[in-house]
Design a protein around this motif. Structure first.
Motif, PDB file in Angstrom:
ATOM      1  N   ARG A   3     102.365  82.600  21.108  1.00  0.00           N
ATOM      2  CA  ARG A   3     102.467  81.152  21.222  1.00  0.00           C
ATOM      3  C   ARG A   3     101.287  80.587  22.017  1.00  0.00           C
ATOM      4  NH1 ARG A   3     107.418  77.426  23.470  1.00  0.00           N
ATOM      5  NH2 ARG A   3     106.397  75.504  22.954  1.00  0.00           N
ATOM      6  N   PHE A   4     100.887  81.304  23.073  1.00  0.00           N
ATOM      7  CA  PHE A   4      99.744  80.886  23.877  1.00  0.00           C
ATOM      8  C   PHE A   4      98.482  80.890  23.015  1.00  0.00           C
ATOM      9  CE2 PHE A   4      96.185  82.020  26.707  1.00  0.00           C
ATOM     10  CZ  PHE A   4      96.186  80.895  27.513  1.00  0.00           C
ATOM     11  N   ARG A   5      98.289  81.957  22.225  1.00  0.00           N
ATOM     12  CA  ARG A   5      97.130  82.056  21.349  1.00  0.00           C
ATOM     13  C   ARG A   5      97.149  80.928  20.324  1.00  0.00           C
ATOM     14  NH1 ARG A   5      97.701  86.924  18.552  1.00  0.00           N
ATOM     15  NH2 ARG A   5      97.662  87.912  20.577  1.00  0.00           N
ATOM     16  N   ASN A   6      98.338  80.604  19.806  1.00  0.00           N
ATOM     17  CA  ASN A   6      98.469  79.526  18.842  1.00  0.00           C
ATOM     18  C   ASN A   6      98.081  78.189  19.474  1.00  0.00           C
ATOM     19  OD1 ASN A   6      99.092  78.237  16.443  1.00  0.00           O
ATOM     20  ND2 ASN A   6     101.225  77.975  17.002  1.00  0.00           N
ATOM     21  N   CYS A   7      98.497  77.953  20.724  1.00  0.00           N
ATOM     22  CA  CYS A   7      98.145  76.711  21.426  1.00  0.00           C
ATOM     23  C   CYS A   7      96.638  76.614  21.633  1.00  0.00           C
ATOM     24  CB  CYS A   7      98.857  76.630  22.774  1.00  0.00           C
ATOM     25  SG  CYS A   7     100.622  76.351  22.644  1.00  0.00           S
ATOM     26  N   ILE A   8      96.028  77.737  21.979  1.00  0.00           N
ATOM     27  CA  ILE A   8      94.581  77.745  22.184  1.00  0.00           C
ATOM     28  C   ILE A   8      93.852  77.479  20.865  1.00  0.00           C
ATOM     29  CG2 ILE A   8      92.603  79.222  22.739  1.00  0.00           C
ATOM     30  CD1 ILE A   8      94.302  80.485  24.907  1.00  0.00           C
ATOM     31  N   SER A   9      94.270  78.122  19.797  1.00  0.00           N
ATOM     32  CA  SER A   9      93.598  77.918  18.512  1.00  0.00           C
ATOM     33  C   SER A   9      93.810  76.492  18.011  1.00  0.00           C
ATOM     34  CB  SER A   9      94.074  78.937  17.471  1.00  0.00           C
ATOM     35  OG  SER A   9      95.440  78.777  17.205  1.00  0.00           O
ATOM     36  N   ARG A  10      94.986  75.916  18.289  1.00  0.00           N
ATOM     37  CA  ARG A  10      95.238  74.518  17.917  1.00  0.00           C
ATOM     38  C   ARG A  10      94.331  73.576  18.694  1.00  0.00           C
ATOM     39  NH1 ARG A  10      99.425  72.542  14.882  1.00  0.00           N
ATOM     40  NH2 ARG A  10      99.818  70.481  15.692  1.00  0.00           N
ATOM     41  N   ALA A  11      94.178  73.835  19.989  1.00  0.00           N
ATOM     42  CA  ALA A  11      93.308  72.995  20.816  1.00  0.00           C
ATOM     43  C   ALA A  11      91.857  73.115  20.362  1.00  0.00           C
ATOM     44  CB  ALA A  11      93.445  73.389  22.284  1.00  0.00           C
ATOM     45  N   LEU A  12      91.441  74.322  20.039  1.00  0.00           N
ATOM     46  CA  LEU A  12      90.088  74.537  19.540  1.00  0.00           C
ATOM     47  C   LEU A  12      89.891  73.809  18.214  1.00  0.00           C
ATOM     48  CD1 LEU A  12      87.344  76.005  19.729  1.00  0.00           C
ATOM     49  CD2 LEU A  12      88.403  77.905  18.498  1.00  0.00           C
ATOM     50  N   ALA A  13      90.862  73.913  17.339  1.00  0.00           N
ATOM     51  CA  ALA A  13      90.780  73.234  16.043  1.00  0.00           C
ATOM     52  C   ALA A  13      90.710  71.721  16.237  1.00  0.00           C
ATOM     53  CB  ALA A  13      91.983  73.605  15.182  1.00  0.00           C
ATOM     54  N   ARG A  14      91.491  71.200  17.170  1.00  0.00           N
ATOM     55  CA  ARG A  14      91.500  69.764  17.432  1.00  0.00           C
ATOM     56  C   ARG A  14      90.128  69.291  17.921  1.00  0.00           C
ATOM     57  NH1 ARG A  14      95.626  66.747  17.287  1.00  0.00           N
ATOM     58  NH2 ARG A  14      97.121  68.410  17.626  1.00  0.00           N
ATOM     59  N   CYS A  15      89.489  70.101  18.770  1.00  0.00           N
ATOM     60  CA  CYS A  15      88.155  69.750  19.287  1.00  0.00           C
ATOM     61  C   CYS A  15      87.107  69.782  18.182  1.00  0.00           C
ATOM     62  CB  CYS A  15      87.744  70.700  20.408  1.00  0.00           C
ATOM     63  SG  CYS A  15      88.656  70.471  21.924  1.00  0.00           S
ATOM     64  N   GLN A  16      87.240  70.720  17.262  1.00  0.00           N
ATOM     65  CA  GLN A  16      86.245  70.860  16.204  1.00  0.00           C
ATOM     66  C   GLN A  16      86.508  69.951  15.010  1.00  0.00           C
ATOM     67  OE1 GLN A  16      85.775  74.979  15.197  1.00  0.00           O
ATOM     68  NE2 GLN A  16      84.915  75.488  17.193  1.00  0.00           N
ATOM     69  N   PHE A  17      87.671  69.330  14.957  1.00  0.00           N
ATOM     70  CA  PHE A  17      88.003  68.431  13.850  1.00  0.00           C
ATOM     71  C   PHE A  17      87.516  67.024  14.212  1.00  0.00           C
ATOM     72  CE2 PHE A  17      91.200  66.202  11.075  1.00  0.00           C
ATOM     73  CZ  PHE A  17      90.650  66.641   9.884  1.00  0.00           C
ATOM     74  N   THR A  18      86.226  66.822  14.082  1.00  0.00           N
ATOM     75  CA  THR A  18      85.594  65.569  14.489  1.00  0.00           C
ATOM     76  C   THR A  18      85.793  64.490  13.434  1.00  0.00           C
ATOM     77  OG1 THR A  18      83.499  66.179  13.443  1.00  0.00           O
ATOM     78  CG2 THR A  18      83.822  66.857  15.761  1.00  0.00           C
ATOM     79  N   ASP A  19      85.363  63.288  13.761  1.00  0.00           N
ATOM     80  CA  ASP A  19      85.432  62.175  12.811  1.00  0.00           C
ATOM     81  C   ASP A  19      84.645  62.497  11.538  1.00  0.00           C
ATOM     82  OD1 ASP A  19      86.950  60.737  14.627  1.00  0.00           O
ATOM     83  OD2 ASP A  19      85.248  59.618  15.414  1.00  0.00           O
ATOM     84  N   ASP A  20      83.456  63.073  11.701  1.00  0.00           N
ATOM     85  CA  ASP A  20      82.636  63.417  10.538  1.00  0.00           C
ATOM     86  C   ASP A  20      83.335  64.434   9.644  1.00  0.00           C
ATOM     87  OD1 ASP A  20      80.490  61.755  11.201  1.00  0.00           O
ATOM     88  OD2 ASP A  20      79.563  63.284  12.465  1.00  0.00           O
ATOM     89  N   THR A  21      83.962  65.431  10.245  1.00  0.00           N
ATOM     90  CA  THR A  21      84.677  66.448   9.472  1.00  0.00           C
ATOM     91  C   THR A  21      85.844  65.822   8.721  1.00  0.00           C
ATOM     92  OG1 THR A  21      84.095  68.097  11.142  1.00  0.00           O
ATOM     93  CG2 THR A  21      85.860  68.674   9.612  1.00  0.00           C
TER      94      THR A  21
END
Length: 147
Positions: A3-21
């Protein structure tokens, strides 16, 4: 731990999901819809591309698009499927739309996102000037006081 790994990957995905993307994803969805490709199939193609044909299934964009695809497959609308990943205004535009209306909603989201991308750098300039001027004034006054 998972679950911790999932939260980290979600946070990373959120940071990389920019307006341009997000705008690129909308454009791809719109292009595929106009070509007659179903929404879930279009997301399948994008997931395959983002994960490099399954080599990197945990790539941030692949994870996001997989979540959207699963929600759509479970009968949710596109607005509900993208919930939590896009701004509320875009979520509202996409919610409950289908067919031609969904194409128009995607076009509006692309236009809205493009305007937001252009406005953000301007906001920094507007804020930066008064801050720099205030710091200069404080330094000037400190120098006068020290003399």
């Amino acid at each position: 731990m998972a679950r911790f790994r999932n939260c980290i990957s979600r946070a990373l995905a959120r940071c990389q999901f920019t307006d341009d993307t997000r705008i690129r994803v909308y454009r791809r969805l719109l292009t595929d819809m106009r070509a007659g490709v179903p929404l879930v199939r279009s997301l399948d193609r994008m997931v395959d591309f983002a994960s490099r044909s399954g080599i990197r299934p945990r790539a941030p964009l692949a994870c996001i698009l997989t979540e959207w695809r699963e929600r759509l497959s479970n009968g949710k609308s596109l607005g509900q499927a993208v919930s939590g990943w896009v701004p509320e205004a875009e979520e509202f535009l996409l919610d409950g739309q289908s067919g031609r209306e969904l194409e128009e909603a995607l076009q509006h989201c692309i236009e809205l996102g493009s305007v937001q991308v252009r406005v953000k750098p301007g906001n920094l300039k507007v804020i930066a000037f008064p801050v720099v001027a205030l710091m200069g004034t404080v330094l000037f006054l400190a120098t006068i006081e020290g003399s």
